[in-house]
Design a protein around this motif. Structure first.
Motif, PDB file in Angstrom:
ATOM      1  N   PHE A   1      24.442 -40.602 -30.741  1.00  9.12           N
ATOM      2  CA  PHE A   1      25.105 -41.272 -29.622  1.00  9.12           C
ATOM      3  C   PHE A   1      24.699 -40.575 -28.334  1.00  9.12           C
ATOM      4  CE2 PHE A   1      28.370 -41.771 -26.410  1.00  9.12           C
ATOM      5  CZ  PHE A   1      28.545 -43.154 -26.416  1.00  9.12           C
ATOM      6  N   ASP A   2      24.063 -41.319 -27.443  1.00 13.23           N
ATOM      7  CA  ASP A   2      23.632 -40.804 -26.149  1.00 13.23           C
ATOM      8  C   ASP A   2      22.774 -39.554 -26.330  1.00 13.23           C
ATOM      9  OD1 ASP A   2      23.286 -40.597 -23.473  1.00 13.23           O
ATOM     10  OD2 ASP A   2      25.326 -39.952 -22.993  1.00 13.23           O
ATOM     11  N   CYS A   3      21.601 -39.754 -26.867  1.00 10.10           N
ATOM     12  CA  CYS A   3      20.741 -38.635 -27.261  1.00 10.10           C
ATOM     13  C   CYS A   3      19.883 -38.079 -26.120  1.00 10.10           C
ATOM     14  CB  CYS A   3      19.837 -39.055 -28.414  1.00 10.10           C
ATOM     15  SG  CYS A   3      18.539 -40.229 -27.939  1.00 10.10           S
ATOM     16  N   ALA A   4      20.041 -38.586 -24.914  1.00 10.16           N
ATOM     17  CA  ALA A   4      19.162 -38.184 -23.813  1.00 10.16           C
ATOM     18  C   ALA A   4      19.179 -36.683 -23.567  1.00 10.16           C
ATOM     19  CB  ALA A   4      19.541 -38.925 -22.541  1.00 10.16           C
TER      20      ALA A   4
ATOM     21  N   ASP B   1      19.806 -44.636 -31.223  1.00  9.99           N
ATOM     22  CA  ASP B   1      20.896 -44.254 -30.331  1.00  9.99           C
ATOM     23  C   ASP B   1      21.875 -45.415 -30.206  1.00  9.99           C
ATOM     24  OD1 ASP B   1      22.564 -43.394 -28.302  1.00  9.99           O
ATOM     25  OD2 ASP B   1      20.948 -42.577 -27.069  1.00  9.99           O
TER      26      ASP B   1
ATOM     27  N   ARG C   1      24.345 -45.730 -28.453  1.00  4.33           N
ATOM     28  CA  ARG C   1      24.764 -45.995 -27.075  1.00  4.33           C
ATOM     29  C   ARG C   1      23.941 -47.126 -26.478  1.00  4.33           C
ATOM     30  NH1 ARG C   1      24.018 -44.050 -21.621  1.00  4.33           N
ATOM     31  NH2 ARG C   1      26.006 -44.136 -20.503  1.00  4.33           N
TER      32      ARG C   1
ATOM     33  N   LEU D   1      25.823 -50.148 -24.720  1.00  3.98           N
ATOM     34  CA  LEU D   1      25.548 -50.573 -23.352  1.00  3.98           C
ATOM     35  C   LEU D   1      25.169 -52.050 -23.293  1.00  3.98           C
ATOM     36  CD1 LEU D   1      23.493 -47.516 -22.004  1.00  3.98           C
ATOM     37  CD2 LEU D   1      25.789 -48.204 -21.288  1.00  3.98           C
TER      38      LEU D   1
ATOM     39  N   THR E   1      30.525 -48.749 -21.617  1.00  4.69           N
ATOM     40  CA  THR E   1      29.887 -47.645 -20.901  1.00  4.69           C
ATOM     41  C   THR E   1      30.589 -46.305 -21.117  1.00  4.69           C
ATOM     42  OG1 THR E   1      31.201 -48.137 -18.915  1.00  4.69           O
ATOM     43  CG2 THR E   1      29.003 -49.159 -19.088  1.00  4.69           C
TER      44      THR E   1
ATOM     45  N   ASN F   1      32.493 -43.092 -23.637  1.00  4.63           N
ATOM     46  CA  ASN F   1      31.977 -42.042 -24.518  1.00  4.63           C
ATOM     47  C   ASN F   1      32.185 -42.393 -25.983  1.00  4.63           C
ATOM     48  OD1 ASN F   1      34.723 -41.601 -24.989  1.00  4.63           O
ATOM     49  ND2 ASN F   1      34.829 -39.788 -23.699  1.00  4.63           N
TER      50      ASN F   1
END
Length: 294
Positions: free
Chosen positions: A83-86, A105, A107, A111, A116, A118
């Motif tokens: 989740f949100d691997c950036a 991902d 997320r 999105l 948007t 967590n």
């Protein structure tokens, strides 16, 4: 307390991958815990959490070779649901020169569906019966020192909870994405998950007000930032313990003209380091002026 296996050697990591292959496991949930200039200088991968749908695994990167980590994280044969691997991908890219492969991902799906928030909010939205709000524990462990061994039970529980629901969420979100006709769009965006969108930006350009600064202010901020960073690296402490970000910005806008002026900005610095910091900042000012052609 969840049961888990600790991977603390290259051999154990290789064995885990072999077991997955034997069992036909081709998808796992994955998350990282790291140190981000909170207790020591720099960013460091401290823990990898995995869940294959039935068994939990913790991987201790401190006990593994870079080659083993690289082979594991760049292996695209096992899909790694995150989740949100950036920030996680940036961490291993900068620390180990590892480019994450086989990343999914969720997320990206969220999105596309208009969400948007967590991960906690995503669990509450789609798996309300599994949501266990414990904000105090979450906040405590977000500030915890993941560098220290052995890990405490509450750290382990917190870390494993982050991978507990990822596989189920993927199934749920994939269905909703398909129902809304977004599969092709998500698949296209998913190709960039875990990938760098360009060269990593220098730290001084990440200030929220960077784009509003004048050319002169940007040059002074860069050189003051580098001076602070050099001292933080030398003493292996978070850079903010040397000089806080807002003071760097103020200094760039109102450049000190004397030692006394520098001391005003550095008054929270350890007395032992004050003279050294002042000296480096004065040199940084000279370098900035030279860059500006003065």
């Amino acid at each position: 307390m969840r049961k888990y296996t600790m991977i603390d050697s290259d051999a154990k990591l290789s064995q885990l991958q072999s077991q997955w292959k034997e069992k036909g496991i081709t998808i796992v949930a994955m998350d990282f815990e790291g140190e981000f200039n909170l207790h020591i200088y720099g960013e460091h991968l401290c823990l990898i959490q995995l869940f294959d749908g039935s068994a939990y695994t913790l991987v201790d990167p401190f006990a593994l070779s870079k080659d083993a980590l690289k082979a594991f994280l760049e292996d695209g044969s096992v899909l790694k649901v995150m989740f949100d691997c950036a920030s996680d991908s940036a961490l291993v890219r900068k620390q180990y020169d590892i480019l994450l492969e086989g990343v999914y991902d969720i997320r990206v799906c969220a999105l596309a569906l208009g969400y948007t928030g967590n991960l906690t909010g995503l669990v509450e939205r789609y798996i309300p019966e599994a949501a266990k709000p414990n904000l105090c524990s979450k906040k405590k462990n977000q500030m915890t020192n993941w560098l220290v061994r052995p890990l405490k039970n509450d750290q382990i529980e917190y870390a494993l909870s982050d991978v507990e629901h990822l596989l189920v969420l993927k199934q749920i979100l994939d269905i909703e994405v398909a129902e809304k006709g977004l599969t092709e769009k998500v698949a296209l965006e998913m190709q960039q998950a875990g990938k760098s969108k360009g060269p990593d930006k220098p730290g001084w350009t990440k200030f929220s007000s960077w784009k509003y600064l004048s050319r002169e202010e940007k040059v002074f901020l860069k050189h003051f930032f580098l001076a602070r960073d050099e001292l933080a690296r030398k003493y292996n402490v978070p850079a903010v313990r040397i000089l806080e970000k807002h003071l760097l910005l103020q200094m760039a806008k109102n450049v000190p003209t004397s030692d006394a002026d520098f001391h005003v900005y550095c008054n929270n610095c350890n007395v032992k380091k004050l003279t050294e910091l002042t000296s480096k900042l004065k040199s940084a000012k000279v370098n900035a002026l030279a860059e500006l052609g003065r």
